[in-house]
Design a protein around this motif. Structure first.
Motif, short mmCIF file in Angstrom:
data_model
loop_
_atom_site.label_atom_id
_atom_site.label_comp_id
_atom_site.label_asym_id
_atom_site.label_seq_id
_atom_site.Cartn_x
_atom_site.Cartn_y
_atom_site.Cartn_z
N ARG A 1 0.65 -1.00 -0.08
CA ARG A 1 -0.10 -0.10 0.14
C ARG A 1 0.75 1.21 0.21
O ARG A 1 0.58 2.19 -0.76
N ILE A 2 1.88 1.21 0.81
CA ILE A 2 2.86 2.39 0.81
C ILE A 2 3.40 2.71 -0.45
O ILE A 2 3.64 3.78 -0.90
N LEU A 3 4.00 1.65 -0.94
CA LEU A 3 4.73 1.71 -2.50
C LEU A 3 3.63 2.07 -3.42
O LEU A 3 4.01 2.38 -4.71
N GLY A 4 2.32 2.03 -3.31
CA GLY A 4 1.20 2.14 -4.13
C GLY A 4 1.20 3.54 -4.44
O GLY A 4 0.25 4.08 -5.45
N SER A 5 1.51 4.58 -3.63
CA SER A 5 1.19 5.97 -3.73
C SER A 5 2.46 6.67 -4.59
O SER A 5 3.61 6.20 -4.31
N PRO A 6 2.09 7.31 -5.54
CA PRO A 6 3.00 8.12 -6.36
C PRO A 6 4.04 8.87 -5.60
O PRO A 6 5.16 8.89 -5.92
N VAL A 7 3.60 9.42 -4.44
CA VAL A 7 4.62 10.30 -3.67
C VAL A 7 5.41 9.27 -2.70
O VAL A 7 6.78 9.44 -2.73
N GLY A 8 4.99 8.23 -2.40
CA GLY A 8 5.87 7.03 -1.60
C GLY A 8 6.73 6.51 -2.68
O GLY A 8 8.08 6.47 -2.29
N LEU A 9 6.44 6.21 -3.85
CA LEU A 9 7.36 5.81 -4.78
C LEU A 9 8.42 6.77 -5.21
O LEU A 9 9.52 6.56 -5.21
N GLU A 10 8.24 7.94 -5.24
CA GLU A 10 8.87 9.17 -5.64
C GLU A 10 10.08 9.28 -4.52
O GLU A 10 11.05 9.55 -4.61
N LEU A 11 9.47 8.91 -3.33
CA LEU A 11 10.48 9.25 -2.08
C LEU A 11 11.26 8.14 -2.00
O LEU A 11 12.62 8.43 -1.96
N VAL A 12 11.11 6.83 -2.32
CA VAL A 12 11.91 5.72 -2.52
C VAL A 12 13.13 6.23 -3.65
O VAL A 12 14.20 5.71 -3.39
N ARG A 13 12.28 6.35 -4.73
CA ARG A 13 13.21 6.62 -5.96
C ARG A 13 14.39 7.56 -5.76
O ARG A 13 15.64 7.50 -5.72
N PHE A 14 14.06 8.82 -5.12
CA PHE A 14 15.03 9.93 -4.70
C PHE A 14 15.96 9.47 -3.86
O PHE A 14 17.10 9.52 -3.89
N LEU A 15 15.46 8.68 -2.62
CA LEU A 15 16.49 8.35 -1.59
C LEU A 15 17.40 7.17 -2.12
O LEU A 15 18.60 7.25 -1.89
N ALA A 16 16.80 6.33 -3.13
CA ALA A 16 17.56 5.36 -3.64
C ALA A 16 18.82 5.81 -4.55
O ALA A 16 19.87 5.45 -4.60
N THR A 17 18.56 6.98 -5.27
CA THR A 17 19.46 7.52 -6.27
C THR A 17 20.25 8.71 -5.75
O THR A 17 20.91 9.32 -6.63
N LEU A 18 20.28 8.89 -4.42
CA LEU A 18 21.28 9.62 -4.06
C LEU A 18 22.58 9.41 -4.25
O LEU A 18 22.90 8.34 -4.27
N PRO A 19 23.76 10.33 -4.26
CA PRO A 19 24.97 9.86 -4.88
C PRO A 19 25.57 9.04 -3.71
O PRO A 19 26.27 8.01 -3.79
N GLN A 20 25.01 9.41 -2.34
CA GLN A 20 25.77 8.44 -1.21
C GLN A 20 24.29 8.02 -0.41
O GLN A 20 23.96 8.58 0.59
N PRO A 21 23.32 6.80 -0.96
CA PRO A 21 22.06 6.90 -0.24
C PRO A 21 22.20 6.51 1.08
O PRO A 21 21.15 6.84 2.05
N ASP A 22 23.30 5.72 1.58
CA ASP A 22 23.33 5.59 3.22
C ASP A 22 23.34 6.85 3.81
O ASP A 22 23.23 6.84 5.17
N ASN A 23 23.95 8.04 3.47
CA ASN A 23 23.84 9.23 4.00
C ASN A 23 22.60 9.98 4.30
O ASN A 23 22.40 10.73 5.04
N GLY A 24 21.82 9.36 3.25
CA GLY A 24 20.29 10.27 3.33
C GLY A 24 20.33 11.55 2.87
O GLY A 24 21.17 12.04 2.37
N ALA A 25 19.17 12.11 3.21
CA ALA A 25 18.73 13.66 2.75
C ALA A 25 18.04 14.31 3.97
O ALA A 25 17.32 13.58 4.56
N TYR A 26 18.19 15.61 3.87
CA TYR A 26 17.42 16.26 4.92
C TYR A 26 16.17 16.64 4.38
O TYR A 26 16.10 16.44 3.06
N TRP A 27 15.38 17.01 5.17
CA TRP A 27 13.74 17.38 4.99
C TRP A 27 13.81 18.31 3.62
O TRP A 27 13.06 18.18 2.76
N ARG A 28 14.56 19.50 3.62
CA ARG A 28 14.44 20.54 2.62
C ARG A 28 15.06 19.96 1.45
O ARG A 28 14.45 20.38 0.43
N GLU A 29 15.91 19.29 1.37
CA GLU A 29 16.34 18.50 0.09
C GLU A 29 15.20 17.71 -0.53
O GLU A 29 14.95 17.80 -1.67
#
Length: 87
Positions: A1-29
């Motif tokens: 259900r969570i990944l069925g949402s467009p925003v959920g998928l975009e969040l996962v995609r964004f976090l997965a494609t960061l230059p250093q995914p393990d470091n994560g991203a801040y809210w503003r980013e």
């Protein structure tokens, strides 16, 4: 259900494609990268992804979710958890 949402998928995609995914991203980013979505939708989806263990949260002083306001919160994808869900 969570990944069925467009925003959920975009969040996962964004976090997965960061230059250093393990470091994560801040809210503003995250909000800047997903500018086509309302911040309230992003916040709600991040909470659901966190509850499911797909997103880990790095909060100064280990503040509880309700007391994070004003803190520099960093979100990172837990790739192992995501892989386990799909297996």
């Amino acid at each position: 259900r969570i990944l069925g949402s467009p925003v959920g998928l975009e969040l996962v995609r964004f976090l997965a494609t960061l230059p250093q995914p393990d470091n994560g991203a801040y809210w503003r980013e995250i909000v800047g990268a997903l500018a086509s979505y309302a911040p309230t939708s992003i916040r709600r989806q991040l909470g659901e992804l966190e509850d499911a263990g797909i997103v880990s949260v790095d909060v100064p002083l280990n503040a509880a979710r309700g007391s994070r306001r004003g803190s520099s919160v960093k979100y990172a994808l837990d790739q192992a958890r995501l892989d386990a869900i799909f297996q």
